[in-house]
Motif scaffolding. Structure first.
Motif, PDB file in Angstrom:
ATOM      1  N   GLN A 420       0.740  -1.276   0.033  1.00  0.00           N
ATOM      2  CA  GLN A 420      -0.141   0.109  -0.026  1.00  0.00           C
ATOM      3  C   GLN A 420       0.817   1.245  -0.038  1.00  0.00           C
ATOM      4  O   GLN A 420       1.950   1.184   0.635  1.00  0.00           O
ATOM      5  CB  GLN A 420      -0.959  -0.119   1.015  1.00  0.00           C
ATOM      6  N   VAL A 421       0.361   2.244  -0.719  1.00  0.00           N
ATOM      7  CA  VAL A 421       1.175   3.595  -0.885  1.00  0.00           C
ATOM      8  C   VAL A 421       1.215   4.034   0.420  1.00  0.00           C
ATOM      9  O   VAL A 421       0.008   4.239   1.147  1.00  0.00           O
ATOM     10  CB  VAL A 421       0.774   4.431  -1.917  1.00  0.00           C
ATOM     11  N   CYS A 422       2.369   4.542   1.012  1.00  0.00           N
ATOM     12  CA  CYS A 422       2.380   5.411   2.356  1.00  0.00           C
ATOM     13  C   CYS A 422       3.050   6.598   2.413  1.00  0.00           C
ATOM     14  O   CYS A 422       3.518   7.079   3.400  1.00  0.00           O
ATOM     15  CB  CYS A 422       2.824   4.428   3.528  1.00  0.00           C
ATOM     16  N   GLY A 423       3.614   7.062   0.912  1.00  0.00           N
ATOM     17  CA  GLY A 423       4.238   8.276   0.841  1.00  0.00           C
ATOM     18  C   GLY A 423       4.847   8.458  -0.560  1.00  0.00           C
ATOM     19  O   GLY A 423       4.385   7.522  -1.240  1.00  0.00           O
ATOM     20  N   GLY A 424       5.496   9.608  -0.628  1.00  0.00           N
ATOM     21  CA  GLY A 424       5.997   9.691  -1.916  1.00  0.00           C
ATOM     22  C   GLY A 424       5.145  11.003  -2.800  1.00  0.00           C
ATOM     23  O   GLY A 424       4.072  11.198  -2.237  1.00  0.00           O
ATOM     24  N   HIS A 425       5.467  11.299  -4.088  1.00  0.00           N
ATOM     25  CA  HIS A 425       4.538  12.268  -4.665  1.00  0.00           C
ATOM     26  C   HIS A 425       5.039  11.847  -6.260  1.00  0.00           C
ATOM     27  O   HIS A 425       6.209  11.451  -6.560  1.00  0.00           O
ATOM     28  CB  HIS A 425       4.940  13.522  -4.249  1.00  0.00           C
ATOM     29  N   GLU A 426       4.059  11.988  -7.159  1.00  0.00           N
ATOM     30  CA  GLU A 426       4.172  11.635  -8.483  1.00  0.00           C
ATOM     31  C   GLU A 426       4.877  13.175  -9.318  1.00  0.00           C
ATOM     32  O   GLU A 426       5.002  12.937 -10.446  1.00  0.00           O
ATOM     33  CB  GLU A 426       2.927  11.292  -9.297  1.00  0.00           C
ATOM     34  N   ASP A 427       4.718  14.200  -8.502  1.00  0.00           N
ATOM     35  CA  ASP A 427       5.225  15.481  -9.172  1.00  0.00           C
ATOM     36  C   ASP A 427       6.698  15.690  -8.931  1.00  0.00           C
ATOM     37  O   ASP A 427       7.017  15.155  -7.829  1.00  0.00           O
ATOM     38  CB  ASP A 427       4.230  16.775  -8.842  1.00  0.00           C
ATOM     39  N   ILE A 428       7.527  16.139  -9.702  1.00  0.00           N
ATOM     40  CA  ILE A 428       8.922  16.320  -9.535  1.00  0.00           C
ATOM     41  C   ILE A 428       8.964  17.434  -8.395  1.00  0.00           C
ATOM     42  O   ILE A 428       8.582  18.712  -8.679  1.00  0.00           O
ATOM     43  CB  ILE A 428       9.847  16.573 -10.678  1.00  0.00           C
ATOM     44  N   LYS A 429       9.971  17.159  -7.438  1.00  0.00           N
ATOM     45  CA  LYS A 429       9.962  18.057  -6.182  1.00  0.00           C
ATOM     46  C   LYS A 429      11.696  18.298  -6.258  1.00  0.00           C
ATOM     47  O   LYS A 429      12.471  17.426  -6.147  1.00  0.00           O
ATOM     48  CB  LYS A 429       9.522  17.716  -5.166  1.00  0.00           C
ATOM     49  N   ILE A 430      12.159  19.743  -6.126  1.00  0.00           N
ATOM     50  CA  ILE A 430      13.568  19.735  -5.924  1.00  0.00           C
ATOM     51  C   ILE A 430      13.644  19.912  -4.654  1.00  0.00           C
ATOM     52  O   ILE A 430      13.619  21.205  -3.967  1.00  0.00           O
ATOM     53  CB  ILE A 430      13.947  20.959  -7.035  1.00  0.00           C
ATOM     54  N   GLN A 431      14.257  18.952  -3.862  1.00  0.00           N
ATOM     55  CA  GLN A 431      14.457  19.138  -2.356  1.00  0.00           C
ATOM     56  C   GLN A 431      15.270  17.905  -1.916  1.00  0.00           C
ATOM     57  O   GLN A 431      15.589  16.956  -2.701  1.00  0.00           O
ATOM     58  CB  GLN A 431      13.111  19.303  -1.703  1.00  0.00           C
ATOM     59  N   SER A 432      15.981  18.239  -0.824  1.00  0.00           N
ATOM     60  CA  SER A 432      16.438  16.965  -0.115  1.00  0.00           C
ATOM     61  C   SER A 432      16.415  17.026   1.422  1.00  0.00           C
ATOM     62  O   SER A 432      16.938  18.298   1.810  1.00  0.00           O
ATOM     63  CB  SER A 432      17.899  16.773  -0.676  1.00  0.00           C
ATOM     64  N   PRO A 433      16.146  16.152   2.099  1.00  0.00           N
ATOM     65  CA  PRO A 433      15.509  15.005   1.646  1.00  0.00           C
ATOM     66  C   PRO A 433      13.947  15.132   1.348  1.00  0.00           C
ATOM     67  O   PRO A 433      13.474  16.299   1.443  1.00  0.00           O
ATOM     68  CB  PRO A 433      15.605  14.181   2.988  1.00  0.00           C
ATOM     69  N   HIS A 434      13.414  14.041   0.851  1.00  0.00           N
ATOM     70  CA  HIS A 434      11.928  13.812   0.864  1.00  0.00           C
ATOM     71  C   HIS A 434      11.543  12.974   2.009  1.00  0.00           C
ATOM     72  O   HIS A 434      11.845  12.004   2.110  1.00  0.00           O
ATOM     73  CB  HIS A 434      11.675  13.338  -0.608  1.00  0.00           C
ATOM     74  N   ILE A 435      10.362  13.910   2.693  1.00  0.00           N
ATOM     75  CA  ILE A 435       9.896  13.323   3.928  1.00  0.00           C
ATOM     76  C   ILE A 435       8.719  12.780   3.932  1.00  0.00           C
ATOM     77  O   ILE A 435       7.658  13.524   3.330  1.00  0.00           O
ATOM     78  CB  ILE A 435      10.249  14.484   4.954  1.00  0.00           C
ATOM     79  N   ASP A 436       8.404  11.466   4.392  1.00  0.00           N
ATOM     80  CA  ASP A 436       6.988  10.821   4.606  1.00  0.00           C
ATOM     81  C   ASP A 436       6.990  10.628   5.875  1.00  0.00           C
ATOM     82  O   ASP A 436       7.694  10.324   6.712  1.00  0.00           O
ATOM     83  CB  ASP A 436       7.015   9.905   3.667  1.00  0.00           C
ATOM     84  N   THR A 437       5.422  10.637   6.459  1.00  0.00           N
ATOM     85  CA  THR A 437       5.222   9.987   7.845  1.00  0.00           C
ATOM     86  C   THR A 437       4.019   9.209   7.738  1.00  0.00           C
ATOM     87  O   THR A 437       2.920   9.485   8.056  1.00  0.00           O
ATOM     88  CB  THR A 437       4.808  11.224   8.540  1.00  0.00           C
ATOM     89  N   PRO A 438       4.561   7.784   7.474  1.00  0.00           N
ATOM     90  CA  PRO A 438       3.302   6.801   7.311  1.00  0.00           C
ATOM     91  C   PRO A 438       2.565   6.578   8.576  1.00  0.00           C
ATOM     92  O   PRO A 438       1.480   6.342   8.668  1.00  0.00           O
ATOM     93  CB  PRO A 438       4.157   5.403   6.927  1.00  0.00           C
ATOM     94  N   ASN A 439       3.379   6.607   9.713  1.00  0.00           N
ATOM     95  CA  ASN A 439       2.716   6.188  10.991  1.00  0.00           C
ATOM     96  C   ASN A 439       2.020   4.786  10.962  1.00  0.00           C
ATOM     97  O   ASN A 439       0.685   4.837  11.609  1.00  0.00           O
ATOM     98  CB  ASN A 439       1.941   7.426  11.294  1.00  0.00           C
ATOM     99  N   LYS A 440       2.441   3.630  10.669  1.00  0.00           N
ATOM    100  CA  LYS A 440       1.938   2.596  10.234  1.00  0.00           C
ATOM    101  C   LYS A 440       2.903   1.483  10.677  1.00  0.00           C
ATOM    102  O   LYS A 440       4.120   1.677  10.541  1.00  0.00           O
ATOM    103  CB  LYS A 440       1.111   2.245   9.123  1.00  0.00           C
ATOM    104  N   LYS A 441       2.682   0.151  10.861  1.00  0.00           N
ATOM    105  CA  LYS A 441       3.218  -0.831  11.306  1.00  0.00           C
ATOM    106  C   LYS A 441       3.719  -1.630   9.742  1.00  0.00           C
ATOM    107  O   LYS A 441       2.445  -2.072   9.040  1.00  0.00           O
ATOM    108  CB  LYS A 441       2.871  -1.986  12.136  1.00  0.00           C
TER     109      LYS A 441
END
Length: 460
Positions: A420-441
């Motif tokens: 299951q998708v728990c993060g990311g993005h389909e549009d291009i972003k210029i940054q570092s790092p790319h941060i996600d917060t799934p908060n799941k096991k």
């Protein structure tokens, strides 16, 4: 486009070295300061935040191009990030060797070399946005009327600005040039001097600072694997007269430790300390595929500089901040692995290194290593197996060539079959790092690279 990952997946426990058949592959590039290829770094601390302005390397076209202007920042000198560009009008120009951000007249000034010429730029904030300090905020080649040097031939590179205790500003640039700078911080005095040094080779990348009443002028000689820094010193003024220490080479190739061509960088000291540090680029993967490292700069009692004890391991955190624990990864594997890169010497036959791109390098915590997929791989994914299902609070992904922008999907799974998708993005972003917060096991985490190049990952 080849996609590579410098991933850094983070959860709430420390990552250990993954168990794979390839973990014995050597990383010849140690722990670079920034999780990207940069050179000509100017580092400083402003109100508790470290900033690193630099040339963005790694675009594979030698001196014909560079990456866009971005400023990396860190509150502990260990974890670095950037978001977007700090100089929008220069985004598509050949952008080299920005100076430190100099605070004067209630603003911040930088002096990058753009398309081979020095330009002054100004902003209300060290993070930008910066714009040209004179004339229209635009560029055309070979140069515009907004150059720093207002002369018929305004050529010159690698500006370094120093403000003395009396408020007088000085500007140093390549080939040993120095002049006073007007109070407006953009007018260069018509009286330009050449600093006389005992070593006469071509020189660039000047460094200038003052410590305990002594002025230090550091200048490069040589290049590639033969890059070095030498210095002179003065107890009188930034324009001399200068003394010539007997031991004047402070950085040179260290064959035993595999440090080649320590060149163009900076000297800085954290606020409120007498600790000094020397940042330098290293030969890296040839041409403009370099990384930057930092070692301590130490002095003798008479004020002379000791030769730098060069190492690719870095100096670690310079400020203590609370960090979450990273999750342990049992195993990491990927859709493919790029073929090893054999790095051929340019001037020194003994400089022969091979870079490997195994998945284990995506989570080893060392900025000098990276996982990269094979050229023909159309899938481009990497999976971390945590051993058992664990709560994943946060994920940080550091990509190769982050200034080019990335799109990706972060997926989680309990069994490695249903995702299951728990993060990311389909549009291009210029940054570092790319941060996600799934908060799941999850037991498994997978990154699918949609667009861009990849490198390292952490989970908390």
């Amino acid at each position: 486009m080849k996609k590579n990952i410098f991933i850094s997946l983070v959860f709430s426990i420390l990552i250990s070295e993954p168990i794979t058949a390839q973990t014995k592959a050597n990383n010849p590039f140690g722990n670079a300061l920034i999780p990207d290829m940069i050179a000509d770094a100017s580092i400083q601390e402003i109100e508790g935040m470290f900033y690193c302005y630099a040339t963005t390397d790694g675009y594979g076209q030698g001196l014909e191009t560079s990456g866009p202007p971005v400023v990396w920042k860190s509150n502990d000198f260990l974890h670095w990030s950037f978001e977007g560009t700090y100089f929008p009008s220069a985004m598509k120009e050949k952008y080299w060797a920005p100076s430190k951000a100099i605070f004067a007249n209630g603003k911040y000034y930088i002096y990058p070399t753009i398309n081979g010429y020095m330009y002054p730029a100004v902003s209300n904030n060290p993070e930008g946005p910066f714009k040209l300090a004179r004339g229209k905020d635009e560029f055309h080649k070979p140069f515009t009327s907004s150059t720093l040097l207002q002369t018929k031939d305004p050529g010159g590179i690698d500006a370094e600005v120093f403000i003395d205790d009396d408020g007088q500003a000085y500007i140093f640039w390549g080939r040993r040039h120095v002049a006073k700078l007007g109070k407006d911080m953009i007018t260069v005095d018509s009286v330009i001097q050449i600093i006389t040094t005992p070593r006469k080779e071509y020189s660039e990348g000047p460094i200038f600072f003052k410590r305990k009443g002594i002025y230090y002028y550091l200048y490069t000689i040589g290049g590639d694997e033969k890059y070095q820094y030498a210095y002179v010193m003065s107890k009188t003024s930034p324009m001399g007269p200068f003394e010539y220490p007997e031991q004047d080479i402070i950085s040179t190739t260290n064959y035993e430790r595999g440090v080649f061509g320590p060149g163009h960088g900076c000297v800085f000291n954290p606020e409120g300390t007498d600790d000094y540090y020397f940042a330098y680029l290293e030969f890296g993967r040839r041409s403009t595929n370099r990384q930057t490292y930092v070692n301590r700069l130490e002095f003798n009692e008479d004020g002379t500089i000791r030769p730098v004890d060069l190492t690719l391991e870095g100096v670690g955190a310079l400020r203590k901040i609370k960090q979450e624990k990273k999750l342990k990864t049992d195993t990491v594997y990927a859709s493919s692995i790029s073929a090893p890169l054999n790095i051929e010497p340019m001037k020194d036959p003994s400089c022969r290194r091979t870079e490997y791109f195994i998945p284990a390098f995506a989570i080893d915590g060392a900025n000098g290593s990276r996982w990269m997929a094979a050229d023909q791989d159309k899938e481009n994914w990497i999976i971390a197996d945590l051993g058992t299902a664990k709560k994943v609070h946060r994920s940080e992904v550091y990509f190769v060539r982050p200034t080019a922008g990335h799109a990706y999907l972060l997926e989680g799974s309990a069994d490695g079959k249903v995702w299951q998708v728990c993060g990311g993005h389909e549009d291009i972003k210029i940054q570092s790092p790319h941060i996600d917060t799934p908060n799941k096991k999850y037991r498994y985490l997978r990154i699918k690279i949609l667009k861009g190049m990849v490198l390292r990952h952490f989970w908390w």
